[in-house]
Every structure is written in C-alpha cells, then in structure tokens.
Design a protein around this motif. Structure first.
Motif, PDB file in Angstrom:
ATOM      1  N   TYR A 272       2.032   1.354  -9.665  1.00 60.64           N
ATOM      2  CA  TYR A 272       3.394   1.579  -9.193  1.00 60.64           C
ATOM      3  C   TYR A 272       4.230   2.128 -10.344  1.00 60.64           C
ATOM      4  O   TYR A 272       4.035   1.752 -11.501  1.00 60.64           O
ATOM      5  CB  TYR A 272       4.040   0.271  -8.713  1.00 60.64           C
ATOM      6  N   ARG A 273       5.179   2.991 -10.015  1.00 62.40           N
ATOM      7  CA  ARG A 273       6.183   3.378 -11.002  1.00 62.40           C
ATOM      8  C   ARG A 273       7.270   2.315 -10.933  1.00 62.40           C
ATOM      9  O   ARG A 273       7.899   2.136  -9.887  1.00 62.40           O
ATOM     10  CB  ARG A 273       6.769   4.751 -10.707  1.00 62.40           C
TER      11      ARG A 273
ATOM     12  N   ASP B  59      11.171   3.354  -3.322  1.00 67.97           N
ATOM     13  CA  ASP B  59      10.683   2.799  -2.058  1.00 67.97           C
ATOM     14  C   ASP B  59      11.096   1.346  -1.895  1.00 67.97           C
ATOM     15  O   ASP B  59      11.345   0.882  -0.788  1.00 67.97           O
ATOM     16  CB  ASP B  59       9.149   2.877  -1.999  1.00 67.97           C
TER      17      ASP B  59
ATOM     18  N   THR C  99       0.826  -1.211   0.000  1.00 67.92           N
ATOM     19  CA  THR C  99       0.000   0.000   0.000  1.00 67.92           C
ATOM     20  C   THR C  99       0.860   1.260   0.000  1.00 67.92           C
ATOM     21  O   THR C  99       0.554   2.232  -0.685  1.00 67.92           O
ATOM     22  CB  THR C  99      -0.932   0.005   1.228  1.00 67.92           C
ATOM     23  N   GLU C 100       1.948   1.248   0.751  1.00 63.51           N
ATOM     24  CA  GLU C 100       2.780   2.444   0.895  1.00 63.51           C
ATOM     25  C   GLU C 100       3.821   2.609  -0.208  1.00 63.51           C
ATOM     26  O   GLU C 100       4.292   3.713  -0.446  1.00 63.51           O
ATOM     27  CB  GLU C 100       3.462   2.433   2.267  1.00 63.51           C
ATOM     28  N   THR C 101       4.194   1.542  -0.867  1.00 56.45           N
ATOM     29  CA  THR C 101       5.193   1.617  -1.935  1.00 56.45           C
ATOM     30  C   THR C 101       4.614   2.344  -3.141  1.00 56.45           C
ATOM     31  O   THR C 101       3.478   2.090  -3.537  1.00 56.45           O
ATOM     32  CB  THR C 101       5.646   0.198  -2.335  1.00 56.45           C
ATOM     33  N   LYS C 102       5.419   3.218  -3.712  1.00 56.02           N
ATOM     34  CA  LYS C 102       5.016   3.951  -4.921  1.00 56.02           C
ATOM     35  C   LYS C 102       5.983   3.716  -6.079  1.00 56.02           C
ATOM     36  O   LYS C 102       5.567   3.622  -7.225  1.00 56.02           O
ATOM     37  CB  LYS C 102       4.918   5.459  -4.642  1.00 56.02           C
ATOM     38  N   VAL C 103       7.295   3.640  -5.778  1.00 59.12           N
ATOM     39  CA  VAL C 103       8.322   3.511  -6.815  1.00 59.12           C
ATOM     40  C   VAL C 103       9.139   2.256  -6.547  1.00 59.12           C
ATOM     41  O   VAL C 103       9.672   2.083  -5.443  1.00 59.12           O
ATOM     42  CB  VAL C 103       9.239   4.748  -6.865  1.00 59.12           C
TER      43      VAL C 103
END
Length: 154
Positions: A42-43, A73, A12-16
């Motif tokens: 996600y990137r 991340d 949930t918190e990971t973006k990259v």
C-alpha cells in the motif's frame, strides 16, 4: 459486524491510504501499522501536524488531509474518537471518491460514521487493518508457524 468478504474486498482494492495520527515513534501502534501496510504494497501517506514536512515511509508527512495532492482510497484514523468528526468532514470535502474511512481499535464515532456512510463511504470502526490483513490473508503466526486464516474450529 463486518463480514470477512467486505474486509477482504477493502484490503484487496485499496491502494493508497492516508494514515491520520501516525507517529514517528517506532514503538507506537500507528507507526508499526502504517509501516506494515507499506510493506504489504500500500502507498501510505502519513498525516500528522506535529511532524509535517519530515519523511516517513518514503513519503513527506502532511499536516492535514487537505494538503494531500493525490486521491486516496482509505483514510485510517489513529486519533481519539472526539477528533473523528473533523477528520471525516475534511476527508469528505477533500476526497470526493473516497471509498473507506477506517477507525482504529478504540476509535469510534457513530454520528461521523453515519455522515460518511450517507455519502456512500464504507466505514469500519474499532478495527485494525493490519490485524484484519494478517487474519484474512494467512499471515498470523503461532510459535513461528503459519496458521492460515483464524478459525474457531478445533
């Protein structure tokens, strides 16, 4: 070994995500896992010295983690276990705020994991973020039907 709450928090918190060892071959697991994660928002920054400079998933493939110009991340490792220590060292040196190192199914290096954990990085070993995402967020299907979160209960 890893609680569902921990895995859900990471996903949930990971973006990259820097995906080390991603292949250009669409039948390789690294390709479809990275593509799937990208389709989930996600990137995904592909890392592979053999295809560096090419475009994949809307990103330029990087030869190594050190050449990534933004923070990440998570570092997702699709390399053999013996390659993990150098990848972990590079990740720790390049990303001081790194949150997660994720070693794919079949990838494990306890000493490298301990080194990262000693620096405050969460390490997931021998798991796949695609499978965990599908399992935890109700995307697994059987016969075309959504089954929800997997349970051992009948």
């Amino acid at each position: 070994m890893y609680s569902d709450a921990l895995l859900r928090k990471i996903l949930t918190e990971t973006k990259v995500i820097a995906c080390v060892g991603v292949s250009m071959n669409p039948v390789r697991p690294s390709f479809f896992v990275a593509r799937y994660l990208g389709l989930r928002g996600y990137r995904v920054i592909p890392v592979n010295p053999g295809t560096a400079g090419q475009e994949q998933f809307g990103e330029i493939v990087r030869p190594d983690l050190s050449s990534i110009e933004t923070d990440v991340d998570m570092v997702d490792i699709f390399r053999r276990s013996e390659a993990v220590p150098a990848i972990v060292d590079e990740a720790l040196a390049r990303f001081p705020d790194l949150k997660v190192i994720w070693m794919q199914i079949g990838v494990d290096h306890p000493e490298a994991a301990a080194k990262a954990e000693a620096r405050g990085v969460t390490v997931i070993r021998n798991r796949c973020p695609k499978i965990e995402y599908q399992r935890l967020f109700g995307e697994l299907r059987r016969g075309g039907f959504a089954t929800g979160v997997i349970s051992s209960k009948l």
